[in-house]
Design a protein around this motif. Sequence first.
Motif, PDB file in Angstrom:
ATOM      1  N   ASN A 713       0.857  -1.207   0.033  1.00  0.00           N
ATOM      2  CA  ASN A 713      -0.073  -0.014   0.112  1.00  0.00           C
ATOM      3  C   ASN A 713       0.814   1.101  -0.059  1.00  0.00           C
ATOM      4  OD1 ASN A 713      -1.147   2.205   1.767  1.00  0.00           O
ATOM      5  ND2 ASN A 713      -2.880   0.985   1.029  1.00  0.00           N
ATOM      6  N   VAL A 714       0.557   2.166  -0.883  1.00  0.00           N
ATOM      7  CA  VAL A 714       1.119   3.431  -0.821  1.00  0.00           C
ATOM      8  C   VAL A 714       0.179   4.436  -0.448  1.00  0.00           C
ATOM      9  CG1 VAL A 714       2.505   5.416  -1.942  1.00  0.00           C
ATOM     10  CG2 VAL A 714       2.893   2.903  -2.430  1.00  0.00           C
ATOM     11  N   ARG A 715       0.167   5.291   0.534  1.00  0.00           N
ATOM     12  CA  ARG A 715      -0.657   6.195   0.952  1.00  0.00           C
ATOM     13  C   ARG A 715      -0.260   7.421   0.844  1.00  0.00           C
ATOM     14  NH1 ARG A 715      -4.791   6.299   5.937  1.00  0.00           N
ATOM     15  NH2 ARG A 715      -6.156   5.062   4.412  1.00  0.00           N
ATOM     16  N   PHE A 716      -0.921   8.543   0.317  1.00  0.00           N
ATOM     17  CA  PHE A 716      -0.671   9.839   0.440  1.00  0.00           C
ATOM     18  C   PHE A 716      -1.634  10.708   1.228  1.00  0.00           C
ATOM     19  CE2 PHE A 716       0.538   8.054  -3.863  1.00  0.00           C
ATOM     20  CZ  PHE A 716       1.897   8.479  -3.858  1.00  0.00           C
ATOM     21  N   ASP A 717      -1.366  11.252   2.327  1.00  0.00           N
ATOM     22  CA  ASP A 717      -2.025  12.034   2.979  1.00  0.00           C
ATOM     23  C   ASP A 717      -2.438  13.455   2.624  1.00  0.00           C
ATOM     24  OD1 ASP A 717      -1.961   9.926   5.025  1.00  0.00           O
ATOM     25  OD2 ASP A 717       0.050  10.667   5.723  1.00  0.00           O
ATOM     26  N   LEU A 718      -3.578  13.768   2.446  1.00  0.00           N
ATOM     27  CA  LEU A 718      -3.940  15.036   1.825  1.00  0.00           C
ATOM     28  C   LEU A 718      -4.451  15.848   2.810  1.00  0.00           C
ATOM     29  CD1 LEU A 718      -5.688  13.563  -1.301  1.00  0.00           C
ATOM     30  CD2 LEU A 718      -3.253  14.265  -1.203  1.00  0.00           C
ATOM     31  N   PRO A 719      -4.804  17.102   2.505  1.00  0.00           N
ATOM     32  CA  PRO A 719      -5.324  18.158   3.802  1.00  0.00           C
ATOM     33  C   PRO A 719      -6.720  17.683   3.867  1.00  0.00           C
ATOM     34  CG  PRO A 719      -4.396  19.348   1.846  1.00  0.00           C
ATOM     35  CD  PRO A 719      -4.399  17.812   1.255  1.00  0.00           C
ATOM     36  N   PHE A 720      -7.285  17.026   3.024  1.00  0.00           N
ATOM     37  CA  PHE A 720      -8.895  16.814   3.198  1.00  0.00           C
ATOM     38  C   PHE A 720      -8.894  15.164   3.315  1.00  0.00           C
ATOM     39  CE2 PHE A 720      -7.762  18.056  -0.921  1.00  0.00           C
ATOM     40  CZ  PHE A 720      -8.018  17.029  -1.920  1.00  0.00           C
ATOM     41  N   GLY A 721      -8.040  14.501   3.361  1.00  0.00           N
ATOM     42  CA  GLY A 721      -8.330  12.918   3.344  1.00  0.00           C
ATOM     43  C   GLY A 721      -6.985  11.979   3.120  1.00  0.00           C
ATOM     44  N   SER A 722      -7.160  10.933   2.074  1.00  0.00           N
ATOM     45  CA  SER A 722      -5.997  10.237   1.762  1.00  0.00           C
ATOM     46  C   SER A 722      -6.309   9.602   0.306  1.00  0.00           C
ATOM     47  CB  SER A 722      -5.925   9.258   2.714  1.00  0.00           C
ATOM     48  OG  SER A 722      -6.869   8.306   2.787  1.00  0.00           O
ATOM     49  N   LEU A 723      -5.017   9.327  -0.153  1.00  0.00           N
ATOM     50  CA  LEU A 723      -5.248   8.637  -1.579  1.00  0.00           C
ATOM     51  C   LEU A 723      -4.328   7.332  -1.507  1.00  0.00           C
ATOM     52  CD1 LEU A 723      -6.374   8.319  -4.613  1.00  0.00           C
ATOM     53  CD2 LEU A 723      -4.157   9.658  -5.090  1.00  0.00           C
ATOM     54  N   ASP A 724      -5.012   5.997  -1.651  1.00  0.00           N
ATOM     55  CA  ASP A 724      -4.079   4.798  -1.247  1.00  0.00           C
ATOM     56  C   ASP A 724      -3.910   4.138  -2.897  1.00  0.00           C
ATOM     57  OD1 ASP A 724      -3.836   4.158   1.516  1.00  0.00           O
ATOM     58  OD2 ASP A 724      -5.666   5.183   1.434  1.00  0.00           O
ATOM     59  N   LEU A 725      -2.965   3.669  -3.157  1.00  0.00           N
ATOM     60  CA  LEU A 725      -2.654   2.940  -4.275  1.00  0.00           C
ATOM     61  C   LEU A 725      -2.318   1.487  -3.571  1.00  0.00           C
ATOM     62  CD1 LEU A 725      -0.284   5.015  -6.260  1.00  0.00           C
ATOM     63  CD2 LEU A 725      -2.793   4.782  -6.348  1.00  0.00           C
ATOM     64  N   TRP A 726      -2.910   0.619  -3.966  1.00  0.00           N
ATOM     65  CA  TRP A 726      -2.755  -0.926  -3.240  1.00  0.00           C
ATOM     66  C   TRP A 726      -2.775  -1.852  -4.093  1.00  0.00           C
ATOM     67  CZ3 TRP A 726      -6.892  -4.089  -3.861  1.00  0.00           C
ATOM     68  CH2 TRP A 726      -8.183  -3.620  -4.256  1.00  0.00           C
ATOM     69  N   GLY A 727      -2.288  -3.095  -3.827  1.00  0.00           N
ATOM     70  CA  GLY A 727      -2.328  -4.337  -4.340  1.00  0.00           C
ATOM     71  C   GLY A 727      -2.302  -5.447  -3.236  1.00  0.00           C
ATOM     72  N   LYS A 728      -3.077  -6.663  -3.883  1.00  0.00           N
ATOM     73  CA  LYS A 728      -3.175  -7.807  -2.775  1.00  0.00           C
ATOM     74  C   LYS A 728      -2.778  -9.017  -3.710  1.00  0.00           C
ATOM     75  CE  LYS A 728      -6.856  -5.631  -0.149  1.00  0.00           C
ATOM     76  NZ  LYS A 728      -8.327  -5.934   0.528  1.00  0.00           N
ATOM     77  N   ASN A 729      -2.255 -10.063  -2.990  1.00  0.00           N
ATOM     78  CA  ASN A 729      -1.756 -11.328  -3.584  1.00  0.00           C
ATOM     79  C   ASN A 729      -0.859 -11.048  -4.827  1.00  0.00           C
ATOM     80  OD1 ASN A 729      -1.504 -13.945  -3.930  1.00  0.00           O
ATOM     81  ND2 ASN A 729      -3.445 -14.351  -5.030  1.00  0.00           N
ATOM     82  N   LEU A 730       0.180 -10.232  -4.429  1.00  0.00           N
ATOM     83  CA  LEU A 730       0.906  -9.583  -5.755  1.00  0.00           C
ATOM     84  C   LEU A 730       1.708 -10.644  -6.320  1.00  0.00           C
ATOM     85  CD1 LEU A 730       2.133  -6.123  -4.021  1.00  0.00           C
ATOM     86  CD2 LEU A 730       0.338  -6.375  -5.678  1.00  0.00           C
ATOM     87  N   THR A 731       2.077 -11.808  -5.602  1.00  0.00           N
ATOM     88  CA  THR A 731       2.804 -12.830  -6.191  1.00  0.00           C
ATOM     89  C   THR A 731       1.676 -14.013  -7.001  1.00  0.00           C
ATOM     90  OG1 THR A 731       2.460 -14.076  -4.128  1.00  0.00           O
ATOM     91  CG2 THR A 731       4.520 -12.857  -4.177  1.00  0.00           C
TER      92      THR A 731
END
Length: 767
Positions: A713-731
């Motif tokens: 997961n890569v999370r960007f903390d924003l002034p009004f929330g957050s934006l997540d880029l995520w992956g599961k079972n990457l293998t």
Amino acid sequence: MLSSRNVLLATLIGLATLPLRASADGEPSVPRLLEGPDTLAIGEVTVTSIKQARSLLRQPVSVTTLRQAELERLNVAGMKGVSEIAPNFFMPEYGSRMTASIYVRGIGARIDQPAVGLNVDNIPYLNKDAYDFDMQDIQRIEVLRGPQSTLYGRNTIAGLINVTTLSPLHYQGFRAMAEGATGNNYRLGLSGYGLLTKGLGMSVSAYGAYRGGYFRNAYNGERADREKLGSVRWKTSWRPADNLLLENVASYGHSRQSGYPYAFESTDRISYNDTCFYKRSTFTDGLTLNWSTSKFSLASITGFQYVDDNLTLDQDFLPESYFTLTQKQRDRSVTQDVVLRGSAGAYSWLAGVFGFYKYADMNAPVNFKEDGIDKLILGNVNQMLPAGMRLGWDDDHLLLGSDFKMPAKGLAAYHQSSYDWRNFTVALGLRLDYEHTALRYRSRSSSSCTMYRGDRPLGSVSVDIDDADRLSQHFMQLLPKFSLTYHLPHSAIFASVSKGYKAGGFNTQMFSEFLQQRLKDEMMGSMGGAMGGGGGRPQTQAGQTYDVASLVKYHPEVSWNYELGGHFSVDGGRVYSSFALFLIDCRDQQLTMFPEGTTTGRVMINAERTRSTGGEFTLAYNPTRHWAFNLAYGYTHAVFRRFTYNGSEYKGNHVPYAPSNTLYLSATYRCPLSDSGFVRGVSLTADMRAAGAIYWDEANDYKQPFYAQLGANVRFDLPFGSLDLWGKNLTDTRFSTFRYESMSNSFFQRGLPVRGGVTLRLDFRSL
């Protein structure tokens, strides 16, 4: 796929540096992820349940607590997302949302009553069909492992899940969530929280999701796991005085899923020809009143739930036309719990009364089609006829109709006393629990067949069956619990002994088997064989008499849990750890089995004696404000001590469906950026979930080996929330979440493949 040796090696290496952490509000949990620069202000963990108000560090219970920030970071929308994060807690994803199978420490249930209880905003859910749902704005989830029957009674022989949603008294503003993921998966949520007057808050939340599906039915080219769902929740919290709180939560949800992605093992393909879907509507309303004085507190919890669902299956899951099942059910339940608690110096006590009434009506017809009639019914009959003779069915289908009325009611009184002496706390609890359950059934079928010599008809036989009866059972149990806790600064060690209990019930799916056998008996009787018995009591099965009541009943499940555990917070709160060792002796454990041969459906039976031994370990470590590490490991050795079924002896075999190991590892690095910029900070998280081995049958002929899934997961903390880029079972690990046999055929469901997505969360908190 990662091998179990490599995963265990990574675990051993990680023990030198891994653990758990703390939340922004100063409470460590098990496990946690880094939330911000104030995560080191650690206090004691509290349990929000009305019946367990003390801090976790003083509680003789094994519990995992996940708060809102980490639930959102882990993209957890329901109970399945907690699987493996809580050690020895396993809720696999297979079938439909009706399945909702949960296993804890080798104890679980696939049909009928659950083995793990669920409370949402203090309201107990009595129907397992309603367990698997998505929610937004979950404030916290608590998973209590081990029997909780003394305080919570029904359906808590293996543990309890407490879910608490965000309160409008604690938060005011607007929240929104939008997500897009691979596989044409989308989620959208919107909620508003506000104060109408001082002390009176209200919130409304709406949620919707669409799942495009990952598995395709080769027969028609359509996705076999497509889903649409939506829900709305209305929560009102009113505090008219400092010592009085009233809270009402009403929620409605609707979902529709396509068929089950079960693959035929011989072809390794999903291919079936008849319609499959699961549709469910639920409505829940709960009112909680909590009044406290300087000497005692009084709580009243009133709940109502309505579940209306429809399960329609191509039950053979083959491209041939054997048989289909439709199971329509409407279930209503009312619960009332009154809890009184108080303290005087070193002595504290809790007492309560709980009652419930549950009523379900179900229509469950099985429709045999051409191949089913020819191979499952006529094939057996014609083998018994003289050469040149055969029996033919006059219709191209056979309907086996079953209607059920299932009322259940119960009443319980419980008490727990605790006494503090120096560094020790001794607690004694006792519950007297009574339940009564009944089954009113009607089984019917009408058809005709013709006897042939060669191609020449000799005569026809009409078969008309209409059986009805009423069965009932009642159960009474004393459920004691004893615990001894030794307190250290910010730590505690405890030992406990507790009795767990789950009531018995009725096997409704066996009635289609009875009707099949009655039809065969009637046909053979018309040809000069023995006539089948009438009514709903003694009947004939292959020349033997049997009693419906004795065959459809299954017995209560009773366990004794012996546990040694502890909670530790050291190094100024940078390290939080817990452990537990347990032994569970269980009598008449309720198991779901698929009968051998060409029979259909499932049956609940009792295994005479089982034993589960194992342990759990969690560790959280915040070495700096930037790093957080987490570990949660559970081991269970659950075996049959005495179990014989259909002439087969299973002593020493593993109890099926419950994993021997669960493992969760994660590491998070947070990099704060400018407080005035558009991106305030970036967090990077890598995690691993693992489980296995899982045995799929009582003979232990088939199993899913230990497997692991990697996520990021890569999370960007924003002034009004957050934006997540995520992956599961990457293998893209290939594993099975379920396997079973029916009509001597083997079927399985694959786990979800590699997937990823983007999640945007907006938070406009009122100033």
